[in-house]
Design a protein around this motif. Structure first.
Motif, PDB file in Angstrom:
ATOM      1  N   THR A 120       0.860  -1.184   0.000  1.00  0.00           N
ATOM      2  CA  THR A 120       0.000   0.000   0.000  1.00  0.00           C
ATOM      3  C   THR A 120       0.900   1.239   0.000  1.00  0.00           C
ATOM      4  O   THR A 120       2.109   1.130   0.222  1.00  0.00           O
ATOM      5  N   LYS A 121       0.303   2.384  -0.217  1.00  0.00           N
ATOM      6  CA  LYS A 121       1.075   3.629  -0.167  1.00  0.00           C
ATOM      7  C   LYS A 121       1.630   3.806   1.243  1.00  0.00           C
ATOM      8  O   LYS A 121       0.881   3.792   2.218  1.00  0.00           O
ATOM      9  N   PRO A 122       2.953   3.956   1.351  1.00  0.00           N
ATOM     10  CA  PRO A 122       3.545   4.104   2.689  1.00  0.00           C
ATOM     11  C   PRO A 122       3.303   5.502   3.256  1.00  0.00           C
ATOM     12  O   PRO A 122       3.076   6.455   2.514  1.00  0.00           O
ATOM     13  N   PRO A 123       3.382   5.623   4.581  1.00  0.00           N
ATOM     14  CA  PRO A 123       3.310   6.959   5.174  1.00  0.00           C
ATOM     15  C   PRO A 123       4.556   7.752   4.775  1.00  0.00           C
ATOM     16  O   PRO A 123       5.589   7.175   4.454  1.00  0.00           O
ATOM     17  N   TYR A 124       4.444   9.065   4.825  1.00  0.00           N
ATOM     18  CA  TYR A 124       5.565   9.921   4.450  1.00  0.00           C
ATOM     19  C   TYR A 124       5.776  10.948   5.553  1.00  0.00           C
ATOM     20  O   TYR A 124       4.857  11.708   5.866  1.00  0.00           O
ATOM     21  N   ALA A 125       6.970  10.973   6.144  1.00  0.00           N
ATOM     22  CA  ALA A 125       7.211  11.847   7.297  1.00  0.00           C
ATOM     23  C   ALA A 125       8.354  12.837   7.074  1.00  0.00           C
ATOM     24  O   ALA A 125       8.823  13.444   8.013  1.00  0.00           O
ATOM     25  N   ARG A 126       8.828  13.004   5.824  1.00  0.00           N
ATOM     26  CA  ARG A 126       9.897  13.964   5.545  1.00  0.00           C
ATOM     27  C   ARG A 126       9.294  15.302   5.130  1.00  0.00           C
ATOM     28  O   ARG A 126       8.132  15.395   4.793  1.00  0.00           O
ATOM     29  N   ASP A 127      10.153  16.330   5.078  1.00  0.00           N
ATOM     30  CA  ASP A 127       9.760  17.566   4.420  1.00  0.00           C
ATOM     31  C   ASP A 127       9.582  17.240   2.938  1.00  0.00           C
ATOM     32  O   ASP A 127      10.047  16.211   2.463  1.00  0.00           O
ATOM     33  N   GLY A 128       8.981  18.133   2.204  1.00  0.00           N
ATOM     34  CA  GLY A 128       8.835  17.906   0.769  1.00  0.00           C
ATOM     35  C   GLY A 128       7.708  16.951   0.461  1.00  0.00           C
ATOM     36  O   GLY A 128       6.699  16.919   1.165  1.00  0.00           O
ATOM     37  N   ARG A 129       7.913  16.133  -0.581  1.00  0.00           N
ATOM     38  CA  ARG A 129       6.817  15.275  -1.016  1.00  0.00           C
ATOM     39  C   ARG A 129       7.333  13.947  -1.562  1.00  0.00           C
ATOM     40  O   ARG A 129       8.405  13.874  -2.144  1.00  0.00           O
ATOM     41  N   MET A 130       6.522  12.923  -1.350  1.00  0.00           N
ATOM     42  CA  MET A 130       6.788  11.622  -1.931  1.00  0.00           C
ATOM     43  C   MET A 130       6.318  11.675  -3.378  1.00  0.00           C
ATOM     44  O   MET A 130       5.221  12.151  -3.665  1.00  0.00           O
ATOM     45  N   VAL A 131       7.161  11.185  -4.310  1.00  0.00           N
ATOM     46  CA  VAL A 131       6.790  11.172  -5.726  1.00  0.00           C
ATOM     47  C   VAL A 131       6.622   9.751  -6.246  1.00  0.00           C
ATOM     48  O   VAL A 131       6.149   9.553  -7.375  1.00  0.00           O
ATOM     49  N   GLY A 132       6.970   8.755  -5.441  1.00  0.00           N
ATOM     50  CA  GLY A 132       6.795   7.370  -5.836  1.00  0.00           C
ATOM     51  C   GLY A 132       7.224   6.421  -4.731  1.00  0.00           C
ATOM     52  O   GLY A 132       7.815   6.835  -3.735  1.00  0.00           O
ATOM     53  N   TYR A 133       6.894   5.147  -4.921  1.00  0.00           N
ATOM     54  CA  TYR A 133       7.257   4.125  -3.942  1.00  0.00           C
ATOM     55  C   TYR A 133       7.188   2.753  -4.593  1.00  0.00           C
ATOM     56  O   TYR A 133       6.580   2.582  -5.657  1.00  0.00           O
ATOM     57  N   LEU A 171      11.220  14.240  -3.052  1.00  0.00           N
ATOM     58  CA  LEU A 171      11.914  15.502  -3.314  1.00  0.00           C
ATOM     59  C   LEU A 171      11.727  16.405  -2.106  1.00  0.00           C
ATOM     60  O   LEU A 171      10.655  16.410  -1.488  1.00  0.00           O
ATOM     61  N   LEU A 172      12.754  17.156  -1.775  1.00  0.00           N
ATOM     62  CA  LEU A 172      12.689  18.102  -0.666  1.00  0.00           C
ATOM     63  C   LEU A 172      12.391  19.503  -1.195  1.00  0.00           C
ATOM     64  O   LEU A 172      12.578  19.772  -2.392  1.00  0.00           O
ATOM     65  N   PRO A 173      11.937  20.408  -0.321  1.00  0.00           N
ATOM     66  CA  PRO A 173      11.543  21.748  -0.777  1.00  0.00           C
ATOM     67  C   PRO A 173      12.652  22.524  -1.490  1.00  0.00           C
ATOM     68  O   PRO A 173      12.370  23.379  -2.318  1.00  0.00           O
ATOM     69  N   HIS A 174      13.902  22.242  -1.199  1.00  0.00           N
ATOM     70  CA  HIS A 174      15.014  22.977  -1.818  1.00  0.00           C
ATOM     71  C   HIS A 174      15.594  22.263  -3.039  1.00  0.00           C
ATOM     72  O   HIS A 174      16.634  22.659  -3.546  1.00  0.00           O
ATOM     73  N   ASP A 175      14.921  21.220  -3.532  1.00  0.00           N
ATOM     74  CA  ASP A 175      15.409  20.520  -4.720  1.00  0.00           C
ATOM     75  C   ASP A 175      15.118  21.316  -5.983  1.00  0.00           C
ATOM     76  O   ASP A 175      14.308  22.252  -5.987  1.00  0.00           O
ATOM     77  N   ARG A 176      15.777  20.931  -7.050  1.00  0.00           N
ATOM     78  CA  ARG A 176      15.784  21.685  -8.309  1.00  0.00           C
ATOM     79  C   ARG A 176      14.392  21.915  -8.906  1.00  0.00           C
ATOM     80  O   ARG A 176      14.124  22.960  -9.476  1.00  0.00           O
ATOM     81  N   ASP A 177      13.499  20.952  -8.771  1.00  0.00           N
ATOM     82  CA  ASP A 177      12.169  21.127  -9.371  1.00  0.00           C
ATOM     83  C   ASP A 177      11.402  22.287  -8.740  1.00  0.00           C
ATOM     84  O   ASP A 177      10.644  22.965  -9.415  1.00  0.00           O
ATOM     85  N   SER A 178      11.617  22.535  -7.444  1.00  0.00           N
ATOM     86  CA  SER A 178      10.932  23.627  -6.748  1.00  0.00           C
ATOM     87  C   SER A 178      11.731  24.922  -6.735  1.00  0.00           C
ATOM     88  O   SER A 178      11.153  26.008  -6.743  1.00  0.00           O
ATOM     89  N   LEU A 179      13.056  24.819  -6.690  1.00  0.00           N
ATOM     90  CA  LEU A 179      13.939  25.990  -6.666  1.00  0.00           C
ATOM     91  C   LEU A 179      15.008  25.842  -7.747  1.00  0.00           C
ATOM     92  O   LEU A 179      16.163  25.493  -7.451  1.00  0.00           O
ATOM     93  N   PRO A 180      14.662  26.097  -9.015  1.00  0.00           N
ATOM     94  CA  PRO A 180      15.622  25.878 -10.103  1.00  0.00           C
ATOM     95  C   PRO A 180      16.902  26.697  -9.973  1.00  0.00           C
ATOM     96  O   PRO A 180      17.946  26.277 -10.468  1.00  0.00           O
TER      97      PRO A 180
END
Length: 126
Positions: free
Chosen positions: A40-53, A76-85
């Protein structure tokens, strides 16, 4: 869990589920997480967002001590390239980053020129 994955860590993978289209991402971070369920979809407890599993097959067994399954999670975390190019990873990528187009069931993703991307001075405004 560790972000240094080997194919031995992925023996019981059955499928990879993408929550976002990986074609639009230069890289994703990957790590093994401990989860209560294998399919099943796992829980996610990091900053940012889960994009797959990953989903695990019926032969996967939980750790005898913890009762948890080890599964690959892509995020991906909030400071990764997709959010902050223009941010920290406008050039290069984090150590655990791989090109999502190289991810397959039971295969560790690879670093590619796209995932490790370096901008030329023209794009940096120099």
């Amino acid at each position: 869990m560790s972000s240094l994955l080997t194919e031995g860590d992925l023996t019981h993978e059955e499928d990879v589920v993408w929550l976002e289209d990986p074609e639009h991402l230069d890289y994703v971070r990957h790590a093994l997480d401990k989860t209560r369920r294998r399919n099943t979809k796992p829980p996610y407890a990091r900053d940012g967002r889960m994009v797959g599993y990953a989903l695990l097959d019926d032969q996967a067994e939980p750790d005898p001590d913890s009762g948890f399954y080890k599964r690959r999670v892509f995020f991906l975390l909030p400071h990764d390239r997709d959010s902050l190019p223009g941010g920290l990873y406008r050039e290069g990528a984090p150590g655990e980053a791989v090109d999502p187009r190289t991810i397959e069931v039971k295969k560790v993703g690879e670093k590619t020129p796209r995932s490790q991307w370096t901008l030329s001075p023209i794009f940096l405004g120099s």
